[in-house]
Structure formats: C-alpha cells, structure tokens
Design a protein around this motif. Sequence first.
Motif, mmCIF file in Angstrom:
data_model
loop_
_atom_site.group_PDB
_atom_site.id
_atom_site.type_symbol
_atom_site.label_atom_id
_atom_site.label_comp_id
_atom_site.label_asym_id
_atom_site.label_seq_id
_atom_site.Cartn_x
_atom_site.Cartn_y
_atom_site.Cartn_z
ATOM 1 N N VAL A 16 30.009 32.839 53.222
ATOM 2 C CA VAL A 16 30.738 32.403 54.409
ATOM 3 C C VAL A 16 32.216 32.324 54.046
ATOM 4 C CG1 VAL A 16 31.024 30.636 56.176
ATOM 5 C CG2 VAL A 16 28.746 31.078 55.212
ATOM 6 N N HIS A 17 33.024 33.158 54.697
ATOM 7 C CA HIS A 17 34.474 33.076 54.542
ATOM 8 C C HIS A 17 35.058 32.676 55.886
ATOM 9 C CE1 HIS A 17 35.122 37.254 56.257
ATOM 10 N NE2 HIS A 17 33.861 37.353 55.867
ATOM 11 N N PHE B 159 43.360 37.309 46.958
ATOM 12 C CA PHE B 159 42.386 36.852 45.976
ATOM 13 C C PHE B 159 41.705 35.616 46.546
ATOM 14 C CE2 PHE B 159 46.314 34.704 44.756
ATOM 15 C CZ PHE B 159 45.943 33.470 44.257
ATOM 16 N N ALA B 160 40.738 35.067 45.836
ATOM 17 C CA ALA B 160 39.917 34.053 46.483
ATOM 18 C C ALA B 160 39.391 32.992 45.528
ATOM 19 C CB ALA B 160 38.722 34.735 47.163
ATOM 20 N N VAL C 240 37.510 30.924 50.136
ATOM 21 C CA VAL C 240 38.841 30.778 50.696
ATOM 22 C C VAL C 240 39.702 31.888 50.104
ATOM 23 C CG1 VAL C 240 39.318 29.017 48.923
ATOM 24 C CG2 VAL C 240 40.894 29.314 50.838
ATOM 25 N N MET C 241 40.445 32.600 50.956
ATOM 26 C CA MET C 241 41.280 33.713 50.503
ATOM 27 C C MET C 241 42.759 33.334 50.592
ATOM 28 S SD MET C 241 39.490 37.037 52.227
ATOM 29 C CE MET C 241 37.730 37.035 52.587
ATOM 30 N N VAL C 242 43.534 33.788 49.610
ATOM 31 C CA VAL C 242 44.954 33.427 49.550
ATOM 32 C C VAL C 242 45.797 34.557 48.963
ATOM 33 C CG1 VAL C 242 44.572 30.931 49.358
ATOM 34 C CG2 VAL C 242 44.599 32.340 47.293
ATOM 35 N N ALA C 243 47.096 34.437 49.225
ATOM 36 C CA ALA C 243 48.081 35.293 48.568
ATOM 37 C C ALA C 243 49.387 34.514 48.525
ATOM 38 C CB ALA C 243 48.258 36.608 49.310
ATOM 39 N N ALA D 111 39.108 24.982 50.946
ATOM 40 C CA ALA D 111 40.183 24.852 51.924
ATOM 41 C C ALA D 111 41.339 25.776 51.577
ATOM 42 C CB ALA D 111 40.670 23.408 51.997
ATOM 43 N N HIS D 112 42.009 26.216 52.625
ATOM 44 C CA HIS D 112 43.190 27.070 52.539
ATOM 45 C C HIS D 112 44.388 26.219 52.958
ATOM 46 C CE1 HIS D 112 45.912 29.748 55.065
ATOM 47 N NE2 HIS D 112 46.036 30.299 53.867
ATOM 48 N N ALA D 113 45.309 26.006 52.031
ATOM 49 C CA ALA D 113 46.438 25.121 52.329
ATOM 50 C C ALA D 113 47.751 25.753 51.888
ATOM 51 C CB ALA D 113 46.253 23.769 51.648
#
Length: 257
Positions: free
Chosen positions: A73-74, A250-251, A112-115, A133-135
């Motif tokens: 689950v993303h 990336f994640a 959680v995906m980020v850059a 979480a994405h913050a």
Amino acid sequence: MFCYNYYMKIHQSPRLKNQAKLIHAFSSRDGGVSLAPFNSLNLAFHVGDNEKSVLKNHNILATLLNYKTQTLVHMKQIHSNLVHIVDAGDNFLNPPTCDALITDKTNIPLMVMVADCNPLLFYDKSRRVIAVAHAGREGAFGNIVKNVVESFEHNFGSDARDIFVTIGASIGVCCYKIGLEIKTKAEELGLGFAIEQRDGAIFLDVRKILKSQLLASGIKEQNIEISKECSCCKNTKYFSYRASKITGRFAGVLMMR
C-alpha cells in the motif's frame, strides 16, 4: 546511525532492524532498471518514467524484502497532514490519497515515497502497529506527526512512549533555501527556531521541526532516529527534486510479519 547493505541496496535503522517480525528499509536510487533521469530504482509512477520499469523496480524491492508487490500500500501524496487507516480496499493498484498510512495488520507493507521530503517510519512494539508518513515543509507546517501519533493512540490504544520513529534521508538545512514568505509563515506557526540565516540567505531545518513535534507528541527522545544524510547533497545516491526537478522517488517501507 543507518547501515548500508550493498547487496540489497537498502538502508536500515539498527533499532528497527532488531525488532522481531518487522521488515523495513529505505531504498536509494541504486539497483533498479529505470533510465536517466530516473536511474535507476525509481518507485514512482507519476514522474514520467516508463511504467514497466517502475513496476520492475517495485518487484525488485519486493523480492529483496520478501513481500508481494500487489500487497503493498503506497499513497497518492498531496503534501497534507491526512492519515489513512489501511482497509481492505487499499492495495498496490488503488493507493489512497493521503500523506500517512497506519495499520495493525500483518503482511501488508506500507510505503512512503520521497525526493527531499522526510520519510518517517513508526512502530509501536507493544500494540504491534505501524505507520509511514511523508513530511516535507507543508507536512511539517501542518504537524502531520501529531496526527499520526494521535491515530496510534485513538484508533489502536497505543501509548506514545512505546512508539519508535526513524526518519530516512531528506534535504538538510544545508540545502533547503527558502524565501521571505515561507520564513514568515514558519514564524507565524511558532517554528522560527528552525530557521537559519547565513550569507544573506534563509534556510529551513524541517528535521528540527519534526523532532520537536515528535517530542511534543510524547515520543521518547531515545526512540527517535534521524538520518543526517542530505538527499540534495547526495543526489547521486538519492533522488532529489531540489537538485533535479525531473527525477525519481526513493522510499521507506515498513511491514509486520
């Protein structure tokens, strides 16, 4: 603080790594099949990369961490402070729109995906509950941390003192230059302590905000781990939106067995 596994191309928190029946990882941009500028382990479908390459990258990571891609689950991340409790309708092909996921179910990997934004992984070892979480700046300004911890407490009976939190690589105060409008907003929110001024420029320390919010939410300081790596400085190792507008993601991944 964070260990690098050259074979698996992942980073892991020593504290979470030692927790029984818990799988977690922070990916880097290495080890996938995507071509430049998404090279190589891009995990996001929405950035313009070839979808078949992205799916292959997900399968690579799923194999390395021993879960099935379809069970992941993303999120459709929108820079909010919304927390979603994972339900039966959530799966790899049907990601909810939010910036945090939480569950007490086993064998459901959360991503959680980020850059440049901060990827947070939460684990309550007592109640056996996980969250991601994405913050970025907006998540920090909206105190998504508070909402996640309150979801642990209100929906799963957690005690904040039992929750571990680890934060992966993100843009550091060394690189996160901001303008006067954002500075003013931070000050209005009582977050002026996270502003640095040097050489005539203004910089924001999002990590400092998140740590203060975690502590204010009852998380023990000894249960907080924060990577010191800057995704912008190390943009050959991590995807960085600030360094390259067209880039991958990336994640952070977390799952209970």
